[in-house]
Design a protein around this motif. Structure first.
Motif, PDB file in Angstrom:
ATOM      1  N   VAL A  71      -1.060  -7.048  -6.268  1.00  0.00           N
ATOM      2  CA  VAL A  71      -1.020  -5.617  -5.946  1.00  0.00           C
ATOM      3  C   VAL A  71      -0.001  -4.909  -6.830  1.00  0.00           C
ATOM      4  N   LYS A  72       1.177  -5.473  -6.967  1.00  0.00           N
ATOM      5  CA  LYS A  72       2.240  -4.843  -7.755  1.00  0.00           C
ATOM      6  C   LYS A  72       1.827  -4.716  -9.224  1.00  0.00           C
ATOM      7  N   ARG A  73       1.059  -5.690  -9.710  1.00  0.00           N
ATOM      8  CA  ARG A  73       0.561  -5.598 -11.078  1.00  0.00           C
ATOM      9  C   ARG A  73      -0.357  -4.384 -11.236  1.00  0.00           C
ATOM     10  N   GLY A  74      -1.240  -4.183 -10.229  1.00  0.00           N
ATOM     11  CA  GLY A  74      -2.136  -3.037 -10.281  1.00  0.00           C
ATOM     12  C   GLY A  74      -1.393  -1.719 -10.192  1.00  0.00           C
ATOM     13  N   VAL A  75      -0.363  -1.660  -9.342  1.00  0.00           N
ATOM     14  CA  VAL A  75       0.439  -0.439  -9.227  1.00  0.00           C
ATOM     15  C   VAL A  75       1.079  -0.110 -10.569  1.00  0.00           C
ATOM     16  N   ALA A  76       1.643  -1.120 -11.231  1.00  0.00           N
ATOM     17  CA  ALA A  76       2.287  -0.907 -12.531  1.00  0.00           C
ATOM     18  C   ALA A  76       1.266  -0.455 -13.572  1.00  0.00           C
ATOM     19  N   GLN A  77       0.068  -1.055 -13.541  1.00  0.00           N
ATOM     20  CA  GLN A  77      -0.967  -0.663 -14.493  1.00  0.00           C
ATOM     21  C   GLN A  77      -1.312   0.815 -14.372  1.00  0.00           C
ATOM     22  N   ALA A  78      -1.258   1.337 -13.157  1.00  0.00           N
ATOM     23  CA  ALA A  78      -1.624   2.735 -12.914  1.00  0.00           C
ATOM     24  C   ALA A  78      -0.438   3.678 -13.035  1.00  0.00           C
ATOM     25  N   GLY A  79       0.726   3.172 -13.393  1.00  0.00           N
ATOM     26  CA  GLY A  79       1.877   4.028 -13.605  1.00  0.00           C
ATOM     27  C   GLY A  79       2.712   4.275 -12.376  1.00  0.00           C
ATOM     28  N   GLY A  80       2.570   3.438 -11.348  1.00  0.00           N
ATOM     29  CA  GLY A  80       3.379   3.586 -10.148  1.00  0.00           C
ATOM     30  C   GLY A  80       4.492   2.565 -10.106  1.00  0.00           C
ATOM     31  N   PHE A  81       5.267   2.625  -9.038  1.00  0.00           N
ATOM     32  CA  PHE A  81       6.382   1.700  -8.835  1.00  0.00           C
ATOM     33  C   PHE A  81       6.216   1.080  -7.457  1.00  0.00           C
ATOM     34  N   ALA A  82       6.050  -0.239  -7.407  1.00  0.00           N
ATOM     35  CA  ALA A  82       5.743  -0.934  -6.154  1.00  0.00           C
ATOM     36  C   ALA A  82       6.984  -1.591  -5.576  1.00  0.00           C
ATOM     37  N   VAL A  83       7.115  -1.483  -4.262  1.00  0.00           N
ATOM     38  CA  VAL A  83       8.177  -2.183  -3.551  1.00  0.00           C
ATOM     39  C   VAL A  83       7.537  -2.952  -2.395  1.00  0.00           C
ATOM     40  N   GLU A  84       7.755  -4.264  -2.390  1.00  0.00           N
ATOM     41  CA  GLU A  84       7.205  -5.105  -1.319  1.00  0.00           C
ATOM     42  C   GLU A  84       8.137  -5.056  -0.120  1.00  0.00           C
ATOM     43  N   MET A  85       7.548  -4.862   1.067  1.00  0.00           N
ATOM     44  CA  MET A  85       8.341  -4.760   2.295  1.00  0.00           C
ATOM     45  C   MET A  85       7.726  -5.676   3.345  1.00  0.00           C
ATOM     46  N   PRO A  86       8.522  -6.576   3.933  1.00  0.00           N
ATOM     47  CA  PRO A  86       7.982  -7.491   4.939  1.00  0.00           C
ATOM     48  C   PRO A  86       7.675  -6.760   6.240  1.00  0.00           C
ATOM     49  N   SER A  87       6.545  -7.127   6.842  1.00  0.00           N
ATOM     50  CA  SER A  87       6.153  -6.559   8.133  1.00  0.00           C
ATOM     51  C   SER A  87       5.956  -7.683   9.135  1.00  0.00           C
ATOM     52  N   LEU A  88       6.012  -7.335  10.399  1.00  0.00           N
ATOM     53  CA  LEU A  88       5.835  -8.315  11.465  1.00  0.00           C
ATOM     54  C   LEU A  88       4.529  -9.069  11.262  1.00  0.00           C
ATOM     55  N   SER A  89       4.601 -10.388  11.231  1.00  0.00           N
ATOM     56  CA  SER A  89       3.422 -11.216  10.995  1.00  0.00           C
ATOM     57  C   SER A  89       2.887 -11.716  12.334  1.00  0.00           C
ATOM     58  N   VAL A  90       1.933 -10.982  12.872  1.00  0.00           N
ATOM     59  CA  VAL A  90       1.392 -11.303  14.195  1.00  0.00           C
ATOM     60  C   VAL A  90       0.236 -12.282  14.012  1.00  0.00           C
ATOM     61  N   ARG A 236      -8.609 -10.115  -7.873  1.00  0.00           N
ATOM     62  CA  ARG A 236      -8.973  -8.918  -8.623  1.00  0.00           C
ATOM     63  C   ARG A 236      -9.027  -7.698  -7.703  1.00  0.00           C
ATOM     64  N   MET A 237      -9.552  -7.902  -6.493  1.00  0.00           N
ATOM     65  CA  MET A 237      -9.578  -6.808  -5.523  1.00  0.00           C
ATOM     66  C   MET A 237      -8.161  -6.344  -5.184  1.00  0.00           C
ATOM     67  N   SER A 238      -7.235  -7.286  -5.048  1.00  0.00           N
ATOM     68  CA  SER A 238      -5.857  -6.946  -4.715  1.00  0.00           C
ATOM     69  C   SER A 238      -5.224  -6.093  -5.808  1.00  0.00           C
ATOM     70  N   THR A 239      -5.466  -6.459  -7.058  1.00  0.00           N
ATOM     71  CA  THR A 239      -4.942  -5.671  -8.174  1.00  0.00           C
ATOM     72  C   THR A 239      -5.586  -4.292  -8.195  1.00  0.00           C
ATOM     73  N   ALA A 240      -6.867  -4.233  -7.912  1.00  0.00           N
ATOM     74  CA  ALA A 240      -7.565  -2.946  -7.866  1.00  0.00           C
ATOM     75  C   ALA A 240      -7.001  -2.054  -6.761  1.00  0.00           C
ATOM     76  N   CYS A 241      -6.587  -2.659  -5.633  1.00  0.00           N
ATOM     77  CA  CYS A 241      -5.937  -1.881  -4.571  1.00  0.00           C
ATOM     78  C   CYS A 241      -4.670  -1.218  -5.101  1.00  0.00           C
ATOM     79  N   GLY A 242      -3.902  -1.970  -5.893  1.00  0.00           N
ATOM     80  CA  GLY A 242      -2.678  -1.422  -6.457  1.00  0.00           C
ATOM     81  C   GLY A 242      -2.953  -0.253  -7.387  1.00  0.00           C
ATOM     82  N   ARG A 243      -3.968  -0.382  -8.227  1.00  0.00           N
ATOM     83  CA  ARG A 243      -4.295   0.737  -9.123  1.00  0.00           C
ATOM     84  C   ARG A 243      -4.767   1.955  -8.337  1.00  0.00           C
ATOM     85  N   ARG A 244      -5.625   1.705  -7.360  1.00  0.00           N
ATOM     86  CA  ARG A 244      -6.246   2.822  -6.654  1.00  0.00           C
ATOM     87  C   ARG A 244      -5.251   3.596  -5.787  1.00  0.00           C
ATOM     88  N   ILE A 245      -4.291   2.923  -5.168  1.00  0.00           N
ATOM     89  CA  ILE A 245      -3.374   3.649  -4.288  1.00  0.00           C
ATOM     90  C   ILE A 245      -2.538   4.643  -5.093  1.00  0.00           C
TER      91      ILE A 245
END
Length: 580
Positions: A71-90, A236-245
């Motif tokens: 995902v972070k790779r896709g965000v960078a490809q689209a010119g964004g800045f990604a920050v990973e944040m842990p969430s409750l894992s239910v 590939r879908m995960s990277t595409a999510c990063g670009r699209r967001i």
């Protein structure tokens, strides 16, 4: 960077944290530099939160550490800045007493994490049953652009030449084990073969149901919910999510434009056509209410009566698993089959309409994804019941139970707790017949506590040894989406708060009339009034902490089991934090 049709660098939400020449923003920029970033890394770019529900105890999300990097790779490809944040894992497997107890906690955490941090958009990484509704509910309320990344189903199970479906075959073979028909060696082999890769249950259980609902609602990339977790297409879908967001942020495409009345209705229709989990009822209603959409049990039942089940996927289907569903064309192909029933003008996270997203979709195996002319079941997956036993509703999955129980009358055998029921079903001398109606109460949202998946009551060993594998069972609990059988669930109001189920006694006659959507105890009203007057509330399950809060604010099953103070209309929201 994507065409800017709604946002500029100066109007990004994150600019409130980083752009002003003041002391507070100095501190924010300084701390980013402390993390090793230059201003060029984050200034003037969409900051994307990657909300990751990875955990070493959540096997469904075992691949999410790597997918977050995709995902972070896709965000960078689209010119964004990604920050990973842990969430409750239910997770479903290890969280006790029930993962449902913590769905709302995840929703609260998601909402507050987004609101309190400099995020312009979010990618929500979930999949295991409660993570999908929890993440979506919170992000809907927060209101920033969002895209959902589903974990994907695991590969099909195998043992001794047989294909195994997670959950569904566990229940099936456990009955055989209890009957003495499976050896220790076979049991160990099944245990090791039923879950062979990362990913969610590969039956149409709650995980696949909820990701399909989110997909149909327009919150995932088209068809993303069908991709197996272990498939390279998932990366590939995960990277595409990063670009699209990143593009969604510039377009200012928020969830309020996507999750509309029509989108919720589309999701419900698709759920019925897939053979969805009974848990879809609770989660879809909760998600709809967070979006301000008035969607009820009666709406679901109406759609269930007119939407045929066309996904031949276990447990409602008889043959196939989610991997087969993917190869047959996946959710896009199924939606194409029922396109005429959907509102294809709905906007999706792609910025395109649902109709545009379905262009070119094909079915490659019409036994897995049936045509409307040859459904698995003539109605949808779920049916709503009402009657004096469930005045606010109950649900059943007609296609997943023996048709002979669609109309059934028999004496009740009532259990007040799960341990009491468990002890009884293992008693080979239990006085019970196949016509009996097993009832478990005090297992609802407050009584469970947390609405556990106890509703698929085990067939008593005395009946298993006679060859019986199904019987009518009723409870105010839920059951796993991978379960099956003649199980009536989510009886509302629950018995723990004085619902009608609390008044039922062993020996009372219970009648199920599925065609007329009725569930009744054949006890006259005068007698019920006497029992009601004599009923005393049980002791509270919690006296402190989160459980105390849960018990006092959780709504009943027919309202989605959200917290009352989180629903729209309860009061004015705090809004954006002040930056000073």
């Amino acid at each position: 960077m994507g065409e800017s049709t709604g946002k500029t660098p100066e109007t990004l939400r994150s600019a409130r944290w980083f752009a002003p020449d003041d002391l507070r923003s100095f501190g924010h920029r300084s701390r980013m530099m402390q993390l090793g970033y230059d201003e060029e890394d984050f200034r003037g770019k969409p900051i994307i939160g990657v909300l990751n529900t990875w955990s070493e105890l959540n096997s469904c999300h075992g691949h999410f550490r790597e997918r977050a990097q995709d995902v972070k790779r896709g965000v960078a490809q689209a010119g964004g800045f990604a920050v990973e944040m842990p969430s409750l894992s239910v997770d479903e497997s290890f969280t006790k007493p029930s993962s449902m107890l913590y769905r709302n906690m995840l929703a609260m955490e998601t909402e507050e994490m987004i609101r309190s941090h400099p995020l312009d958009g979010v990618v929500l990484m979930g999949g295991c049953d409660k993570t999908t509704p929890g993440l979506v509910m919170g992000a809907l309320t927060a209101g920033v652009p969002m895209i959902y990344l589903p974990a994907g189903p695991m590969l099909r199970g195998h043992y001794a030449g047989r294909i195994l479906g997670s959950g569904s075959d566990a229940w099936k073979f456990w009955d055989e084990r209890r009957a003495g028909n499976i050896t220790d060696e076979e049991w160990l082999g099944i245990q090791g073969g039923i879950a062979r890769s990362v990913g969610t249950c590969m039956t149409m259980g709650t995980a696949s149901t909820m990701t399909a609902i989110t997909d149909a609602m327009g919150l995932t990339l088209p068809g993303a919910s069908s991709i197996p977790a272990a498939d390279s297409g998932h990366q590939r879908m995960s990277t595409a999510c990063g670009r699209r967001i990143v593009e969604m942020v510039w377009e200012d495409l928020g969830p309020e434009r996507i999750v509309t009345d029509a989108a919720v209705r589309n999701a419900a229709i698709v759920a019925m056509a897939t053979g969805c989990s009974t848990n879809a009822v609770v989660h879809l209603i909760a998600m709809a209410r967070r979006a301000g959409v008035d969607f009820t049990l009666d709406d679901l039942d109406e759609l269930g009566r007119t939407t045929p089940l066309i996904a031949n996927v276990r447990p409602a289907g008889k043959e196939y698993l989610m991997e087969d569903f993917f190869y047959a064309g996946g959710l896009r192909a199924l939606m194409k089959q029922i396109e005429e029933r959907l509102d294809t003008s709905c906007v999706t996270v792609t910025g395109k309409t649902l109709g545009e997203c379905l262009e070119g979709a094909e079915v490659y195996n019409d036994d897995v994804i049936r045509p409307l002319s040859n459904p698995v079941y003539h109605e949808g997956s779920l049916a709503l019941l009402r009657g004096n036993l469930c005045p606010d509703g109950a649900v059943i999955k007609p296609a997943a139970c023996d048709p002979k129980f669609h109309v059934h009358e028999g004496p009740a055998l009532v259990f007040d707790s799960y341990p009491e029921m468990k002890k009884a079903v293992d008693d080979e001398t239990l006085d019970i017949t196949p016509d009996h109606v097993m009832v478990l109460r005090n297992a609802g949202p407050q009584g469970g506590p947390g609405f556990p998946e106890w509703g698929m009551l085990p067939i008593p060993k005395a009946l298993i040894k006679q060859g019986h594998r199904d019987m009518l069972r009723i409870s105010d609990a839920r059951m796993s989406g991978t379960s099956y059988g003649a199980c009536v669930l989510h009886v509302a109001p629950e018995s723990f708060v004085g619902g009608a189920l609390a008044l039922l006694r062993t020996g009372d006659t219970v009648r199920l009339d599925l065609p007329n959507r009725r569930l009744d105890m054949l006890v006259d009203e005068e007698e019920l009034e006497r029992r009601r007057a004599a009923w005393t509330p049980p002791e509270p399950r919690f006296e402190r902490g989160y459980g105390w809060m849960f018990s006092r604010h959780v709504t009943q099953a027919d309202k989605g089991c959200d917290f009352d103070y989180l629903e729209r209309g309860f009061g004015r929201a705090a809004g954006e934090p002040d930056i000073f």
